[in-house]
Design an enzyme around this catalytic site. Structure first.
Site, PDB file in Angstrom:
ATOM      1  N   GLY A 166     -36.768 -44.826  28.451  1.00 54.83           N
ATOM      2  CA  GLY A 166     -37.808 -44.194  29.263  1.00 54.83           C
ATOM      3  C   GLY A 166     -37.462 -42.768  29.661  1.00 54.83           C
ATOM      4  O   GLY A 166     -38.171 -42.140  30.442  1.00 54.83           O
ATOM      5  N   PRO A 198     -38.281 -48.813  19.307  1.00 57.73           N
ATOM      6  CA  PRO A 198     -39.397 -49.204  18.443  1.00 57.73           C
ATOM      7  C   PRO A 198     -40.604 -48.301  18.683  1.00 57.73           C
ATOM      8  O   PRO A 198     -40.925 -47.989  19.834  1.00 57.73           O
ATOM      9  CB  PRO A 198     -39.709 -50.640  18.899  1.00 57.73           C
ATOM     10  CG  PRO A 198     -39.143 -50.750  20.276  1.00 57.73           C
ATOM     11  CD  PRO A 198     -37.972 -49.814  20.325  1.00 57.73           C
ATOM     12  N   MET A 199     -41.229 -47.861  17.612  1.00 59.37           N
ATOM     13  CA  MET A 199     -42.445 -47.051  17.740  1.00 59.37           C
ATOM     14  C   MET A 199     -43.409 -47.421  16.628  1.00 59.37           C
ATOM     15  O   MET A 199     -43.088 -47.254  15.438  1.00 59.37           O
ATOM     16  CB  MET A 199     -42.113 -45.555  17.668  1.00 59.37           C
ATOM     17  CG  MET A 199     -41.525 -45.008  18.952  1.00 59.37           C
ATOM     18  SD  MET A 199     -41.208 -43.243  18.832  1.00 59.37           S
ATOM     19  CE  MET A 199     -39.661 -43.198  17.951  1.00 59.37           C
ATOM     20  N   VAL A 200     -44.572 -47.912  17.042  1.00 62.21           N
ATOM     21  CA  VAL A 200     -45.605 -48.295  16.088  1.00 62.21           C
ATOM     22  C   VAL A 200     -45.951 -47.098  15.204  1.00 62.21           C
ATOM     23  O   VAL A 200     -46.070 -45.978  15.708  1.00 62.21           O
ATOM     24  CB  VAL A 200     -46.868 -48.774  16.851  1.00 62.21           C
ATOM     25  CG1 VAL A 200     -48.064 -48.866  15.925  1.00 62.21           C
ATOM     26  CG2 VAL A 200     -46.604 -50.112  17.496  1.00 62.21           C
ATOM     27  N   GLN A 221     -38.195 -55.787  15.624  1.00 57.15           N
ATOM     28  CA  GLN A 221     -38.848 -56.170  16.887  1.00 57.15           C
ATOM     29  C   GLN A 221     -40.085 -57.021  16.626  1.00 57.15           C
ATOM     30  O   GLN A 221     -40.924 -56.669  15.800  1.00 57.15           O
ATOM     31  CB  GLN A 221     -39.258 -54.945  17.707  1.00 57.15           C
ATOM     32  CG  GLN A 221     -39.679 -55.390  19.109  1.00 57.15           C
ATOM     33  CD  GLN A 221     -40.331 -54.305  19.942  1.00 57.15           C
ATOM     34  OE1 GLN A 221     -41.334 -53.719  19.529  1.00 57.15           O
ATOM     35  NE2 GLN A 221     -39.790 -54.049  21.115  1.00 57.15           N
ATOM     36  N   ALA A 239     -37.254 -42.859  22.454  1.00 60.48           N
ATOM     37  CA  ALA A 239     -38.448 -42.977  21.611  1.00 60.48           C
ATOM     38  C   ALA A 239     -39.013 -41.584  21.338  1.00 60.48           C
ATOM     39  O   ALA A 239     -38.729 -40.977  20.302  1.00 60.48           O
ATOM     40  CB  ALA A 239     -39.484 -43.875  22.282  1.00 60.48           C
ATOM     41  N   ARG A 240     -39.778 -41.052  22.288  1.00 58.83           N
ATOM     42  CA  ARG A 240     -40.514 -39.821  22.007  1.00 58.83           C
ATOM     43  C   ARG A 240     -39.630 -38.635  21.647  1.00 58.83           C
ATOM     44  O   ARG A 240     -39.948 -37.869  20.743  1.00 58.83           O
ATOM     45  CB  ARG A 240     -41.432 -39.482  23.187  1.00 58.83           C
ATOM     46  CG  ARG A 240     -42.622 -40.420  23.282  1.00 58.83           C
ATOM     47  CD  ARG A 240     -43.274 -40.339  24.639  1.00 58.83           C
ATOM     48  NE  ARG A 240     -42.348 -40.718  25.689  1.00 58.83           N
ATOM     49  CZ  ARG A 240     -42.482 -40.398  26.958  1.00 58.83           C
ATOM     50  NH1 ARG A 240     -43.504 -39.671  27.335  1.00 58.83           N
ATOM     51  NH2 ARG A 240     -41.588 -40.792  27.849  1.00 58.83           N
ATOM     52  N   GLU A 274     -43.093 -52.779  16.335  1.00 53.39           N
ATOM     53  CA  GLU A 274     -43.320 -54.186  16.655  1.00 53.39           C
ATOM     54  C   GLU A 274     -44.188 -54.847  15.577  1.00 53.39           C
ATOM     55  O   GLU A 274     -45.165 -54.265  15.119  1.00 53.39           O
ATOM     56  CB  GLU A 274     -44.043 -54.309  18.003  1.00 53.39           C
ATOM     57  CG  GLU A 274     -44.325 -55.743  18.379  1.00 53.39           C
ATOM     58  CD  GLU A 274     -45.432 -55.865  19.419  1.00 53.39           C
ATOM     59  OE1 GLU A 274     -45.140 -56.323  20.521  1.00 53.39           O
ATOM     60  OE2 GLU A 274     -46.579 -55.503  19.120  1.00 53.39           O
ATOM     61  N   CYS A 328     -44.714 -54.362  26.240  1.00 50.33           N
ATOM     62  CA  CYS A 328     -45.965 -53.710  25.843  1.00 50.33           C
ATOM     63  C   CYS A 328     -47.085 -54.025  26.837  1.00 50.33           C
ATOM     64  O   CYS A 328     -47.413 -55.192  27.055  1.00 50.33           O
ATOM     65  CB  CYS A 328     -46.370 -54.134  24.433  1.00 50.33           C
ATOM     66  SG  CYS A 328     -47.817 -53.214  23.875  1.00 50.33           S
TER      67      CYS A 328
HETATM   68  C1  LIG Z   1     -45.740 -43.849  19.167  1.00 49.33           C
HETATM   69  C2  LIG Z   1     -45.106 -44.883  20.028  1.00 49.33           C
HETATM   70  C3  LIG Z   1     -45.132 -46.201  19.621  1.00 49.33           C
HETATM   71  C4  LIG Z   1     -44.497 -47.189  20.378  1.00 49.33           C
HETATM   72  N1  LIG Z   1     -44.429 -48.466  19.897  1.00 49.33           N
HETATM   73  C5  LIG Z   1     -43.665 -49.395  20.539  1.00 49.33           C
HETATM   74  C6  LIG Z   1     -43.414 -50.681  19.978  1.00 49.33           C
HETATM   75  O1  LIG Z   1     -43.844 -51.010  18.873  1.00 49.33           O
HETATM   76  N2  LIG Z   1     -42.654 -51.558  20.697  1.00 49.33           N
HETATM   77  C7  LIG Z   1     -42.122 -51.237  21.911  1.00 49.33           C
HETATM   78  O2  LIG Z   1     -41.427 -52.076  22.520  1.00 49.33           O
HETATM   79  N3  LIG Z   1     -42.340 -50.025  22.452  1.00 49.33           N
HETATM   80  C8  LIG Z   1     -43.073 -49.097  21.800  1.00 49.33           C
HETATM   81  N4  LIG Z   1     -43.233 -47.842  22.327  1.00 49.33           N
HETATM   82  C9  LIG Z   1     -42.576 -47.506  23.610  1.00 49.33           C
HETATM   83  C10 LIG Z   1     -41.183 -46.884  23.383  1.00 49.33           C
HETATM   84  O3  LIG Z   1     -40.347 -47.742  22.645  1.00 49.33           O
HETATM   85  C11 LIG Z   1     -40.507 -46.522  24.708  1.00 49.33           C
HETATM   86  O4  LIG Z   1     -40.329 -47.681  25.462  1.00 49.33           O
HETATM   87  C12 LIG Z   1     -41.310 -45.516  25.539  1.00 49.33           C
HETATM   88  O5  LIG Z   1     -41.849 -44.491  24.738  1.00 49.33           O
HETATM   89  C13 LIG Z   1     -40.419 -44.875  26.591  1.00 49.33           C
HETATM   90  O6  LIG Z   1     -39.295 -44.251  26.008  1.00 49.33           O
HETATM   91  P1  LIG Z   1     -39.169 -42.660  25.817  1.00 49.33           P
HETATM   92  O7  LIG Z   1     -39.245 -42.069  27.180  1.00 49.33           O
HETATM   93  O8  LIG Z   1     -37.848 -42.430  25.179  1.00 49.33           O
HETATM   94  O9  LIG Z   1     -40.324 -42.227  24.982  1.00 49.33           O
HETATM   95  C14 LIG Z   1     -43.874 -46.845  21.604  1.00 49.33           C
HETATM   96  C15 LIG Z   1     -43.896 -45.515  22.030  1.00 49.33           C
HETATM   97  C16 LIG Z   1     -44.482 -44.538  21.259  1.00 49.33           C
HETATM   98  C17 LIG Z   1     -44.443 -43.124  21.719  1.00 49.33           C
END
Ligand SMILES: Cc1cc2nc3c(=O)[nH]c(=O)nc-3n(C[C@H](O)[C@H](O)[C@H](O)COP(=O)(O)O)c2cc1C
Length: 559
Positions: free
Chosen positions: A241, A43-45, A113, A267-268, A68, A142
């Protein structure tokens, strides 16, 4: 006395009960399969709206999470079948914005989510989305203040009873799989205890971001903790992560092996270039952006979200001439020009307008995100200290307005033409949010919704005035007239021409793909220096960056 009939009844009941519990177990087992051995987009806002999700599906993701959505927002929404776009839309009644748009194509892959701290509210939301999604996830990771203050996100991690009540209510009440996404706790035993408790609630899988609530994306991910969790649980563990370690498709598998998890959630790494999901390898970033924009245009993605996502894809390329032109854009049409999609934009727009007309589709598209007329919003008139006050719940959404058509300017024009007294603006700050009023001819106009900046709150007050005067869709309209930004368009066109001639972007992209290692190092450096939290970014996005003239910093993973 035990009769033959009662023994038979008892036997039937026992067998029935046994069969039912077997069925539930088989169902649960099947539900868990959805999360076994999978590559999942996190999930990414702002990023994970329909266009991005569809792109990840094109590139081969097994599942993709929505951004979310807080339960309250969902509960005050109206659902609408959008026959023009072929989507189902959930629209926020208070400001007319479409905040969840989905379509049949993603149904078997999309996980919705929610942010919640209440079992019954969560269940209601689950019931609302159940027919349209492949699963429901509860955000328990979060760490941002707005979540913690509301008792949501990571605040739940230390409330086992709440966790139990939310998850068991959802598992029992829904026919779709229920999962949750957590962060790890300070110690391994605590974390394992938490995970076991979650498993006992009957969830289909658990997503684990291997950082504590206090840790930021620059800190190393605790892959070892995820490994220990995977050892003790029987449900699939989804490792998250690892983006700092994932710079090519094969790294996804490595991360899964390193964590011993069943599946991987990214995510990223997916946000930077989501063609990383393709086993065949990366596509040039330009192609990814173009394909993303096509979906944005087709599904009328809000301009600010589209821009935010492209900014996070471009990253250091924002410094190229094309990147700079992109930063100046103020509409989706302008962005589409930069990627050679102007004709596509026009064709789609014409098609959508035609569809709206023939279907008599009243609601303006998500981009305009406004009720089409004042009739759709409740205007309240009251007296306060002998003064007439007009108020309504409405928000200023920057993407809806041209620089030349901002609500305050429309108000000024009207006041000037009609030779009214005013306008006089005043504002109050409540909990760091702004609430403004504008007084015209002795009447005070104010929005009951607060804004993140003084400037925006004043625009909000001006919108109330325009609604109250009935000027919304009659004299001025909220939708910027086509072609109103010709000058910038010309400038943009010129820059694109020069840019294409110099082939700068393509060279940069090729170099990036060839040199993934260097890129990965750069990314780490950027991560390490990123101090701006997502929430701060959100505010600045709403305020300054929504004006879209500034460069955004690289996003910090939030939850
Ligand atoms: C732009 C952005 C928005 C995010 N929004 C959410 C969200 O809405 N809900 C959530 O559980 N995590 C959110 N996260 C966290 C990611 O889902 C993830 O847990 C975190 O970036 C670590 O994963 P990664 O190393 O693959 O980036 C967000 C991360 C980013 C970068």
């Amino acid at each position: 006395m035990i009769t033959k009939t009662s023994v038979t009844e008892l036997l039937v009941k026992t067998v029935w009960h046994h069969l039912a519990s077997c069925t539930i177990k088989v169902q649960k087992c099947n539900m868990s399969d959805q999360y076994r051995g999978k590559v999942i987009v996190a999930p990414m806002v702002r990023v994970c709206t329909l266009p991005f999700r569809l792109l990840t599906v094109d590139y081969g993701t097994d599942l993709v999470y929505t951004e979310e959505t807080v339960d309250y927002k969902m509960l005050r929404s109206i659902k609408r079948q959008n026959d023009v776009l072929g989507t189902v839309d959930f629209i926020d009644k208070s400001d007319g914005t479409v905040f969840f748009r989905t379509c049949e194509r993603e149904r078997s892959k999309v996980i919705f989510q929610i942010g919640t701290n209440d079992a019954q509210r969560a269940l209601k939301v689950g019931k609302m989305v159940e027919p349209y999604v492949a699963g429901l996830d509860v955000n328990m990771g979060c760490p941002k203040e707005f979540s913690l203050k509301g008792g949501m996100g990571a605040a739940l991690l230390t409330q086992p009873d709440k966790i139990k009540s939310i998850l068991t209510t959802l598992v029992q009440g829904l026919t779709i799989p229920v999962t949750c996404k957590i962060r790890i706790l300070d110690s391994l035993p605590e974390t394992l205890e938490l995970c076991k408790l979650i498993e006992e609630c009957g969830v289909a899988a658990i997503g684990v971001h291997g950082r504590t609530r206090q840790e930021r994306p620059r800190h190393p991910n605790h892959n070892d903790v995820i490994r220990e969790i995977a050892k003790v649980l029987t449900i699939p563990v989804i490792a998250n992560g690892g983006s700092r370690e994932i710079s090519r498709h094969d790294d996804i598998k490595k991360f899964q092996q390193d964590t011993g998890a069943s599946s991987v959630m990214i995510a990223r790494a997916a946000m930077w270039n989501c063609s990383i999901l393709r086993p065949e390898g990366f596509l040039p970033l330009d192609t990814v952006i173009e394909q993303y924009l096509r979906y944005c245009i087709q599904y009328d993605n809000p301009f600010t979200y589209s821009k935010y996502t492209v900014q996070n894809m471009l990253r250091e390329l924002q410094d190229t001439p094309r990147g700079k032109a992109f930063l100046e854009t103020q509409t989706l049409q302008e962005i589409s020009i930069i990627w050679g999609l102007e004709d596509y934009f026009k064709t789609q727009l014409a098609k959508q307008n035609e569809g709206r007309k023939s279907l008599n589709f009243e609601m303006s598209e998500g981009k305009t995100a406004m009720p089409p007329s004042a009739d759709h919003v409740k205007i309240v008139e009251r007296e306060e200290n002998g003064q007439k006050v007009v108020e309504m719940p409405i928000q200023f959404i920057r993407g809806n307005f041209n620089n030349a058509d901002l609500p305050k300017m429309l108000l000024n024009t009207h006041v000037f033409r009609k030779q009214l007294k005013g306008p006089m603006y005043s504002h109050v700050i409540v909990d760091k949010f702004f609430s403004a009023s504008v007084t015209v001819d002795g009447v005070r106009y104010t929005s009951t919704l607060r804004e993140k900046s003084k400037r925006y709150s004043e625009q909000g007050a001006a919108i109330v005035f325009l609604h109250a005067m009935g000027l919304v869709s009659k004299t001025y309209g909220f939708v910027p007239p086509q072609g109103a930004r010709k000058y910038l368009t010309e400038v943009t066109r010129q820059i694109v021409k020069e840019d294409v001639m110099s082939n700068e972007i393509m060279r940069n992209n090729d170099a990036r793909i060839e040199n993934e290692e260097t890129d990965c190092k750069k990314r780490r450096l950027e991560d390490d220096s990123a101090s701006v939290s997502l929430h701060q970014q959100e505010s600045s996005q709403e305020t300054d960056t929504s004006r879209n003239n500034n460069k955004s910093s690289i996003t910090d993973g939030a939850s």
